[in-house]
Scaffold this motif. Structure first.
Motif, PDB file in Angstrom:
ATOM      1  N   THR A  36      -3.754  22.751  12.851  1.00 21.01           N
ATOM      2  CA  THR A  36      -2.370  22.045  12.838  1.00 21.01           C
ATOM      3  C   THR A  36      -2.598  20.503  13.003  1.00 21.01           C
ATOM      4  OG1 THR A  36      -1.785  24.305  12.711  1.00 21.01           O
ATOM      5  CG2 THR A  36      -0.048  22.425  12.968  1.00 21.01           C
ATOM      6  N   SER A 170      -5.171  23.281  -3.573  1.00 22.60           N
ATOM      7  CA  SER A 170      -4.262  24.648  -3.138  1.00 22.60           C
ATOM      8  C   SER A 170      -2.581  24.481  -3.286  1.00 22.60           C
ATOM      9  CB  SER A 170      -4.696  25.235  -1.859  1.00 22.60           C
ATOM     10  OG  SER A 170      -3.544  25.856  -1.336  1.00 22.60           O
ATOM     11  N   LEU A 171      -2.003  25.340  -3.645  1.00 23.24           N
ATOM     12  CA  LEU A 171      -0.919  25.009  -3.926  1.00 23.24           C
ATOM     13  C   LEU A 171       0.138  25.428  -2.859  1.00 23.24           C
ATOM     14  CD1 LEU A 171       0.566  26.284  -7.059  1.00 23.24           C
ATOM     15  CD2 LEU A 171       0.065  23.816  -7.264  1.00 23.24           C
ATOM     16  N   ASP A 172      -0.738  26.259  -1.709  1.00 23.14           N
ATOM     17  CA  ASP A 172      -0.339  26.048  -0.727  1.00 23.14           C
ATOM     18  C   ASP A 172      -0.130  25.004  -0.033  1.00 23.14           C
ATOM     19  OD1 ASP A 172       0.559  27.243   2.171  1.00 23.14           O
ATOM     20  OD2 ASP A 172      -0.695  29.316   1.808  1.00 23.14           O
ATOM     21  N   LYS A 173       0.552  24.480   1.061  1.00 27.17           N
ATOM     22  CA  LYS A 173       0.173  23.698   2.699  1.00 27.17           C
ATOM     23  C   LYS A 173       0.069  24.124   3.561  1.00 27.17           C
ATOM     24  CE  LYS A 173       3.305  20.356  -0.083  1.00 27.17           C
ATOM     25  NZ  LYS A 173       4.780  19.460  -0.331  1.00 27.17           N
ATOM     26  N   ASN A 174       0.502  25.056   4.226  1.00 28.91           N
ATOM     27  CA  ASN A 174       0.534  25.703   5.010  1.00 28.91           C
ATOM     28  C   ASN A 174      -0.960  25.850   5.444  1.00 28.91           C
ATOM     29  OD1 ASN A 174       3.127  25.373   5.583  1.00 28.91           O
ATOM     30  ND2 ASN A 174       3.887  27.042   4.480  1.00 28.91           N
ATOM     31  N   SER A 176      -3.967  28.214   5.949  1.00 30.25           N
ATOM     32  CA  SER A 176      -4.344  29.243   6.060  1.00 30.25           C
ATOM     33  C   SER A 176      -5.757  30.291   6.372  1.00 30.25           C
ATOM     34  CB  SER A 176      -4.370  30.212   3.722  1.00 30.25           C
ATOM     35  OG  SER A 176      -4.036  31.018   3.644  1.00 30.25           O
ATOM     36  N   HIS A 209     -11.117  21.838   5.694  1.00 28.29           N
ATOM     37  CA  HIS A 209     -10.222  21.907   6.031  1.00 28.29           C
ATOM     38  C   HIS A 209      -9.176  20.307   5.770  1.00 28.29           C
ATOM     39  CE1 HIS A 209      -5.266  22.515   6.982  1.00 28.29           C
ATOM     40  NE2 HIS A 209      -5.565  23.649   5.472  1.00 28.29           N
ATOM     41  N   ASP A 214      -0.482  14.985   3.153  1.00 27.74           N
ATOM     42  CA  ASP A 214       0.752  16.377   2.893  1.00 27.74           C
ATOM     43  C   ASP A 214       0.127  15.325   0.919  1.00 27.74           C
ATOM     44  OD1 ASP A 214       1.859  18.225   1.734  1.00 27.74           O
ATOM     45  OD2 ASP A 214       3.543  18.001   3.107  1.00 27.74           O
ATOM     46  N   LEU A 216      -0.735  17.137  -2.931  1.00 26.06           N
ATOM     47  CA  LEU A 216      -0.991  18.389  -3.522  1.00 26.06           C
ATOM     48  C   LEU A 216      -2.417  17.873  -4.874  1.00 26.06           C
ATOM     49  CD1 LEU A 216       2.335  20.022  -4.434  1.00 26.06           C
ATOM     50  CD2 LEU A 216       0.731  21.037  -3.029  1.00 26.06           C
ATOM     51  N   MET A 220      -7.649  20.156  -0.794  1.00 29.07           N
ATOM     52  CA  MET A 220      -7.652  21.033  -0.144  1.00 29.07           C
ATOM     53  C   MET A 220      -8.257  21.286   1.431  1.00 29.07           C
ATOM     54  SD  MET A 220      -4.948  22.045   2.470  1.00 29.07           S
ATOM     55  CE  MET A 220      -3.448  21.885   1.277  1.00 29.07           C
TER      56      MET A 220
END
Length: 264
Positions: A36, A170-174, A176, A209, A214, A216, A220
């Motif tokens: 992060t 990935s469509l998930d920005k967070n 994982s 990663h 940020d 899309l 990712m």
């Protein structure tokens, strides 16, 4: 940087450890559990004073370039245009040329140079209107190497190193943790260390990663596979064939074979 090595993880047992089909043993390394981005840290620059942060894995800058022009030119001309544009903009790191035709990214730039990571990312049109440049800062979070490998770097010829680059959007920005913990399966890394021919000299599989930007539109996750024994045309063809079989049989992302660019 804290590095944790282990022989089994995520359900791997001693009988289901990292092994090739011929029994060559590999070791996976957890480089970082934390990817992060924090405002106190500008990518690879360590915080000053009494500020402390958990140890993180090394960062790398990946740059991808595509043309905007639609008129038809030969593949060789396109390749040279892309390579020249990247070389003029990026002074440090490796310039990787694809060994295939018709792929989305014929030329990719990779750098873990500290000074490069201190700089702001370039804009999409920083190379002019003829190109779109995508730059991302990626953190290495997992690594796989053959057990007992000792590579004498100064004896290794750059032209004998081959790479497989795999990219996944990935469509998930967070972040994982599930995706990271299961990376060997969904990226195809397990298939690579099990079935890549031993004579190609698999030296490392790195899993990255993205930390910035940020977007899309960018990968990712990246996997960079490094082979140290691509010493002749036959082995180059075997590496290309392996990547093509992965592309057809099991890939849902980007994949291509690269080598270090030579000065022409």
């Amino acid at each position: 940087m804290e590095i944790i090595e282990f022989d089994s993880i995520n359900g791997d047992t001693e009988d289901d450890s990292l092994k090739s089909a011929r029994g060559v043993k590999f070791r996976e390394t957890i480089i970082s559990e934390i990817t992060t981005f924090t405002p106190k840290r500008h990518f690879g620059v360590q915080p000053s004073g009494s500020e402390t942060e958990p140890p993180l894995g090394p960062l790398a800058l990946f740059s991808f370039i595509v043309p905007t022009r639609t008129e038809k030119i030969s593949y060789k001309e396109l390749h040279n245009l892309l390579r020249t544009a990247l070389k003029s903009h990026l002074q440090h790191g490796l310039l990787l040329d694809t060994r295939e035709k018709g792929v989305m990214y014929p030329v990719v730039h990779f750098s873990d140079d500290r000074e490069s990571l201190k700089k702001c990312l370039s804009g999409e049109h920083s190379l002019g209107d003829d190109f779109v440049l995508q730059q991302g800062v990626y953190r290495e979070v997992r690594s796989i190497r053959p057990e007992g490998q000792h590579q004498n770097g100064h004896l290794l010829q750059p032209e004998h190193i081959g790479y497989i680059l795999l990219g996944f959007k990935s469509l998930d920005k967070n972040f994982s943790q599930v995706m990271v913990d299961s990376w060997k399966d969904w990226t195809g890394a397990r298939h690579i260390y099990m079935y890549l021919p031993d004579e190609l000299g698999l030296a490392r599989i790195s899993f990255y990663h993205r930390e910035a930007p940020d977007s899309l539109n960018m990968f990712m996750y990246l996997v960079l596979v490094e082979c140290h024994c691509i010493t002749n045309r036959e082995r180059q063809i075997r590496l290309l064939d392996f990547a093509q079989r992965m592309r057809v049989e099991r890939m849902s992302g980007y994949i291509s074979v690269y080598g270090q660019a030579v000065n022409t």
